[in-house]
Scaffold this motif. Structure first.
Motif, PDB file in Angstrom:
ATOM      1  N   ASN A  34       0.835  -1.206   0.000  1.00 11.33           N
ATOM      2  CA  ASN A  34       0.000   0.000   0.000  1.00 11.33           C
ATOM      3  C   ASN A  34       0.866   1.251   0.000  1.00 11.33           C
ATOM      4  O   ASN A  34       1.304   1.698   1.053  1.00 11.33           O
ATOM      5  CB  ASN A  34      -0.902   0.026   1.238  1.00 11.33           C
ATOM      6  CG  ASN A  34      -1.911  -1.072   1.241  1.00 11.33           C
ATOM      7  OD1 ASN A  34      -2.548  -1.323   0.240  1.00 11.33           O
ATOM      8  ND2 ASN A  34      -2.052  -1.741   2.366  1.00 11.33           N
ATOM      9  N   PRO A  36       1.640   5.305  -0.174  1.00 11.98           N
ATOM     10  CA  PRO A  36       0.869   6.455   0.323  1.00 11.98           C
ATOM     11  C   PRO A  36      -0.077   6.969  -0.768  1.00 11.98           C
ATOM     12  O   PRO A  36       0.194   6.832  -1.963  1.00 11.98           O
ATOM     13  CB  PRO A  36       1.934   7.510   0.640  1.00 11.98           C
ATOM     14  CG  PRO A  36       3.230   6.780   0.681  1.00 11.98           C
ATOM     15  CD  PRO A  36       3.074   5.551  -0.146  1.00 11.98           C
ATOM     16  N   ALA A  37      -1.176   7.563  -0.370  1.00 10.55           N
ATOM     17  CA  ALA A  37      -2.161   8.094  -1.325  1.00 10.55           C
ATOM     18  C   ALA A  37      -1.526   9.089  -2.295  1.00 10.55           C
ATOM     19  O   ALA A  37      -1.942   9.198  -3.445  1.00 10.55           O
ATOM     20  CB  ALA A  37      -3.318   8.745  -0.578  1.00 10.55           C
ATOM     21  N   SER A  38      -0.494   9.793  -1.852  1.00  5.87           N
ATOM     22  CA  SER A  38       0.161  10.795  -2.700  1.00  5.87           C
ATOM     23  C   SER A  38       1.141  10.181  -3.699  1.00  5.87           C
ATOM     24  O   SER A  38       1.668  10.875  -4.567  1.00  5.87           O
ATOM     25  CB  SER A  38       0.896  11.810  -1.830  1.00  5.87           C
ATOM     26  OG  SER A  38       1.885  11.146  -1.054  1.00  5.87           O
ATOM     27  N   SER A  39       1.388   8.884  -3.609  1.00  2.52           N
ATOM     28  CA  SER A  39       2.346   8.221  -4.493  1.00  2.52           C
ATOM     29  C   SER A  39       1.817   8.144  -5.915  1.00  2.52           C
ATOM     30  O   SER A  39       0.610   8.085  -6.150  1.00  2.52           O
ATOM     31  CB  SER A  39       2.627   6.811  -3.982  1.00  2.52           C
ATOM     32  OG  SER A  39       3.430   6.090  -4.898  1.00  2.52           O
ATOM     33  N   GLU A  40       2.729   8.125  -6.875  1.00  7.70           N
ATOM     34  CA  GLU A  40       2.329   7.950  -8.265  1.00  7.70           C
ATOM     35  C   GLU A  40       2.071   6.482  -8.596  1.00  7.70           C
ATOM     36  O   GLU A  40       1.696   6.139  -9.699  1.00  7.70           O
ATOM     37  CB  GLU A  40       3.388   8.523  -9.205  1.00  7.70           C
ATOM     38  CG  GLU A  40       4.732   7.817  -9.155  1.00  7.70           C
ATOM     39  CD  GLU A  40       5.767   8.443 -10.070  1.00  7.70           C
ATOM     40  OE1 GLU A  40       5.505   8.623 -11.265  1.00  7.70           O
ATOM     41  OE2 GLU A  40       6.851   8.767  -9.543  1.00  7.70           O
ATOM     42  N   TYR A  41       2.244   5.593  -7.612  1.00  5.12           N
ATOM     43  CA  TYR A  41       2.067   4.156  -7.814  1.00  5.12           C
ATOM     44  C   TYR A  41       0.850   3.645  -7.059  1.00  5.12           C
ATOM     45  O   TYR A  41       0.504   4.148  -5.996  1.00  5.12           O
ATOM     46  CB  TYR A  41       3.310   3.389  -7.368  1.00  5.12           C
ATOM     47  CG  TYR A  41       4.516   3.763  -8.179  1.00  5.12           C
ATOM     48  CD1 TYR A  41       4.703   3.245  -9.450  1.00  5.12           C
ATOM     49  CD2 TYR A  41       5.452   4.671  -7.700  1.00  5.12           C
ATOM     50  CE1 TYR A  41       5.793   3.602 -10.226  1.00  5.12           C
ATOM     51  CE2 TYR A  41       6.544   5.039  -8.464  1.00  5.12           C
ATOM     52  CZ  TYR A  41       6.709   4.503  -9.715  1.00  5.12           C
ATOM     53  OH  TYR A  41       7.781   4.870 -10.479  1.00  5.12           O
ATOM     54  N   GLY A  42       0.214   2.630  -7.615  1.00  8.76           N
ATOM     55  CA  GLY A  42      -0.938   2.002  -6.982  1.00  8.76           C
ATOM     56  C   GLY A  42      -0.520   0.765  -6.222  1.00  8.76           C
ATOM     57  O   GLY A  42       0.523   0.175  -6.481  1.00  8.76           O
ATOM     58  N   GLY A  43      -1.354   0.346  -5.298  1.00 11.64           N
ATOM     59  CA  GLY A  43      -1.078  -0.821  -4.479  1.00 11.64           C
ATOM     60  C   GLY A  43      -1.482  -2.115  -5.159  1.00 11.64           C
ATOM     61  O   GLY A  43      -2.245  -2.121  -6.130  1.00 11.64           O
ATOM     62  N   LYS A  66      -0.087   4.931 -11.569  1.00  8.79           N
ATOM     63  CA  LYS A  66      -1.438   5.486 -11.696  1.00  8.79           C
ATOM     64  C   LYS A  66      -1.571   6.302 -12.959  1.00  8.79           C
ATOM     65  O   LYS A  66      -0.671   6.865 -13.463  1.00  8.79           O
ATOM     66  CB  LYS A  66      -1.767   6.374 -10.495  1.00  8.79           C
ATOM     67  CG  LYS A  66      -1.880   5.631  -9.185  1.00  8.79           C
ATOM     68  CD  LYS A  66      -2.197   6.601  -8.074  1.00  8.79           C
ATOM     69  CE  LYS A  66      -2.203   5.965  -6.723  1.00  8.79           C
ATOM     70  NZ  LYS A  66      -2.405   6.915  -5.639  1.00  8.79           N
TER      71      LYS A  66
END
Length: 66
Positions: A34, A36-43, A66
């Motif tokens: 997971n 962070p929400a601010s990351s450019e990557y999805g979980g 993302k």
């Protein structure tokens, strides 16, 4: 989607994305990543078999952008 039980462990990456799993009993696990929400990557999540020495070896994880 697999049936999930209580979390067996957790790990947090360092600034370079490196992490080390704690030692776990061997068996089947669902491993969830997971960012962070601010990351450019999805979980993602995967099912895997972990052996008792899995904390001694590196893991490679590729996340979707993302």
């Amino acid at each position: 989607e697999p049936e999930l039980g209580p979390a067996a462990a957790s790990a947090t990456t360092d600034a370079n994305g490196r992490f080390q799993l704690p030692q776990l009993a061997g068996g089947e696990y669902v491993v969830t990543f997971n960012p962070p929400a601010s990351s450019e990557y999805g979980g993602v999540w995967v099912t895997t078999v972990i052996h008792g020495g899995s904390n001694e070896y590196p893991w490679w994880v590729v996340l979707w952008k993302k």
